[in-house]
Enzyme design. Structure first.
Site, PDB file in Angstrom:
ATOM      1  N   CYS A   1     -12.910 -27.770  10.545  1.00 34.85           N
ATOM      2  CA  CYS A   1     -11.690 -27.251   9.918  1.00 34.85           C
ATOM      3  C   CYS A   1     -10.618 -28.336   9.891  1.00 34.85           C
ATOM      4  O   CYS A   1     -10.489 -29.125  10.838  1.00 34.85           O
ATOM      5  CB  CYS A   1     -11.190 -26.038  10.699  1.00 34.85           C
ATOM      6  SG  CYS A   1      -9.667 -25.307  10.050  1.00 34.85           S
TER       7      CYS A   1
ATOM      8  N   ASP B   1      -7.839  -7.470   1.731  1.00 35.27           N
ATOM      9  CA  ASP B   1      -6.806  -7.620   2.759  1.00 35.27           C
ATOM     10  C   ASP B   1      -7.358  -7.130   4.078  1.00 35.27           C
ATOM     11  O   ASP B   1      -8.276  -6.291   4.110  1.00 35.27           O
ATOM     12  CB  ASP B   1      -5.554  -6.802   2.411  1.00 35.27           C
ATOM     13  CG  ASP B   1      -5.714  -5.344   2.833  1.00 35.27           C
ATOM     14  OD1 ASP B   1      -5.195  -4.984   3.913  1.00 35.27           O
ATOM     15  OD2 ASP B   1      -6.388  -4.570   2.117  1.00 35.27           O
TER      16      ASP B   1
ATOM     17  N   HIS C   1      -4.699 -21.010  12.244  1.00 37.03           N
ATOM     18  CA  HIS C   1      -6.102 -21.366  12.047  1.00 37.03           C
ATOM     19  C   HIS C   1      -6.881 -20.241  11.375  1.00 37.03           C
ATOM     20  O   HIS C   1      -7.611 -20.473  10.390  1.00 37.03           O
ATOM     21  CB  HIS C   1      -6.766 -21.716  13.373  1.00 37.03           C
ATOM     22  CG  HIS C   1      -8.257 -21.799  13.261  1.00 37.03           C
ATOM     23  ND1 HIS C   1      -8.896 -22.890  12.699  1.00 37.03           N
ATOM     24  CD2 HIS C   1      -9.236 -20.895  13.560  1.00 37.03           C
ATOM     25  CE1 HIS C   1     -10.211 -22.666  12.672  1.00 37.03           C
ATOM     26  NE2 HIS C   1     -10.437 -21.466  13.204  1.00 37.03           N
TER      27      HIS C   1
ATOM     28  N   CYS D   1      -6.168 -27.414  13.990  1.00 30.48           N
ATOM     29  CA  CYS D   1      -7.361 -28.198  14.314  1.00 30.48           C
ATOM     30  C   CYS D   1      -7.112 -29.700  14.207  1.00 30.48           C
ATOM     31  O   CYS D   1      -7.780 -30.493  14.875  1.00 30.48           O
ATOM     32  CB  CYS D   1      -8.523 -27.779  13.421  1.00 30.48           C
ATOM     33  SG  CYS D   1      -9.156 -26.118  13.819  1.00 30.48           S
TER      34      CYS D   1
ATOM     35  N   ASP E   1       0.855  -1.182   0.000  1.00 31.97           N
ATOM     36  CA  ASP E   1       0.000   0.000   0.000  1.00 31.97           C
ATOM     37  C   ASP E   1       0.896   1.238   0.000  1.00 31.97           C
ATOM     38  O   ASP E   1       2.106   1.152   0.162  1.00 31.97           O
ATOM     39  CB  ASP E   1      -0.987  -0.012   1.169  1.00 31.97           C
ATOM     40  CG  ASP E   1      -0.316   0.069   2.526  1.00 31.97           C
ATOM     41  OD1 ASP E   1       0.882   0.373   2.584  1.00 31.97           O
ATOM     42  OD2 ASP E   1      -1.006  -0.173   3.535  1.00 31.97           O
TER      43      ASP E   1
ATOM     44  N   CYS F   1      -7.258 -27.495   9.275  1.00 30.22           N
ATOM     45  CA  CYS F   1      -5.961 -26.831   9.325  1.00 30.22           C
ATOM     46  C   CYS F   1      -5.016 -27.587  10.262  1.00 30.22           C
ATOM     47  O   CYS F   1      -5.436 -28.465  11.021  1.00 30.22           O
ATOM     48  CB  CYS F   1      -6.104 -25.379   9.774  1.00 30.22           C
ATOM     49  SG  CYS F   1      -6.393 -25.148  11.547  1.00 30.22           S
TER      50      CYS F   1
END
Length: 377
Positions: free
Chosen positions: A305, A267, A336, A310, A93, A307
């Site tokens: 989930c 974002d 996560h 998890c 940015d 991930c």
């Protein structure tokens, strides 16, 4: 050309679309969420961990990297990609958000913005030309025009004056851009909460033929229905064949509603910031794992989930780590939350491809909030 945007599929019932954003450092499947690495690092994460989560692009901050380590250091290191050991695309940015967030230590003039450094108080000056020069030195694939993000609420007269100056800054940003073949410069639509001013801004930026367009100045405290209404007024004016980026938005509901209104990139610091406070995103809403209720809860953070966190750790264990100020707790929560949003975007792309986005949105939000809020689509 620094980037190429390919439209793969458009949803016949909404403004949503699936695309491929081809950059010098790889392809981004859109719509996509960008983890925020403000100071050339996504907090608590290594690049290899981000790759494993499926992150295809990260965002870094021009203002902060300008202050430290300095763009000359990054240039000497071989550019931001090599400096931070990230081989995929980067967006920087412009520092324009700091014009908004550091209101108490800055002064806006036509030539640019005068700051007192938030680090040591020394005087600083950031102009469109300086912002672009810093971003050219950093070497990100996508860079942003210098702008002012008007506060909410703001009087119309203030927003009108700000928008006119931002329009002039957009033209100066384009003229200052020294690496157009390597870096794509996006224009930023401002205009506060005034739909006619946002339309005016969009038309002006389109006339300048930027490679891509961002919608800025939203998610700054206004009600979400107002943000969605302004997107409906603004996004259709942006070129269909170029990427569209909604700045600073990352809650699951806003990602879905933004996609439905034609946004390709997002974002937000939300997933990493709330992770460090012990708050997790789950398919059943937010879970504050620090709470006593989870002290003996040996289930995953989110049973739906898959991930790394998890699959291997429980709510009780992550709570213990965070309550004990152990760094691993923050890392596991961050893994996560980022995975949750990156997977959500993958599921959104699949739903668009299969012409079932609205049904997916309704089912997801019904579980996330426990009831169906009113929908515009």
């Amino acid at each position: 050309m620094a980037i190429r945007f390919e439209l793969v599929k458009e949803d016949p019932r909404t403004g949503a679309r699936v695309g491929r954003l081809v950059t010098p450092h790889g392809v981004i499947e859109t719509p996509a969420f960008m983890p925020v690495g403000t100071q050339a690092t996504v907090k608590a994460m290594t690049p290899e961990e981000l790759y494993a989560l499926g992150a295809e692009i990260v965002l870094s901050n021009t203002y902060h990297l300008w202050l430290r380590p300095g763009e000359d250091v990054v240039r000497e290191a071989g550019g931001l990609h090599r400096f931070m050991h990230w081989e995929r695309p980067i967006l920087t940015d412009s520092g324009g958000f700091q014009v908004f967030s550091l209101q108490k230590i800055r002064r806006i003039e036509e030539e640019g913005v005068y700051f007192a450094s938030h680090l040591d108080g020394r005087p600083l000056f950031l102009s469109p030309e300086k912002s672009i020069a810093v971003q050219n030195a950093l070497g990100a694939d996508i860079i942003m025009a210098f702008d002012e993000c008007a506060p909410y609420p703001a009087e119309r007269a203030y927003v009108e004056a700000s928008l006119k100056r931002t329009a002039r800054w957009a033209e100066r940003s384009l003229k200052a851009h020294a690496r157009p073949r390597e870096q794509a410069l996006f224009g930023i639509v401002q205009g506060g909460m005034y739909a006619d001013l946002r339309k005016q801004a969009a038309r002006h930026l389109v006339s300048l033929d930027f490679p891509g367009y961002a919608v800025g100045g939203l998610s700054v405290g206004e009600p979400k229905p107002l943000m969605y209404a302004l997107l409906e007024e603004t996004v259709p004016l942006l070129p269909r064949t170029k990427p569209r980026y909604l700045m600073g938005v990352g809650s699951p509901d806003a990602l879905l509603e933004g996609v439905i209104r034609g946004i390709d990139l997002f974002d937000c610091v939300l997933p990493t910031r709330i992770a460090r406070n012990g708050t997790l995103l789950t398919h059943r809403g937010r879970l504050v794992v620090r709470n006593e209720a989870y002290a003996r809860d040996f289930s995953p953070l989110d049973p739906e989930c898959d991930c790394y966190t998890c699959r291997h750790y429980t709510r009780a264990y992550v709570r213990h780590l965070i309550k004990s100020d152990e760094i691993l707790g923050l890392r596991l929560a961050t893994i996560h939350n980022l995975y949750f949003l990156i997977r959500l975007m993958k599921e959104i792309r699949r739903a668009i491809a299969e012409d079932r986005l609205l049904e997916f949105r309704d089912a997801f939000l019904e579980r996330y909030y426990g009831e169906m809020p009113h929908r515009a689509f």
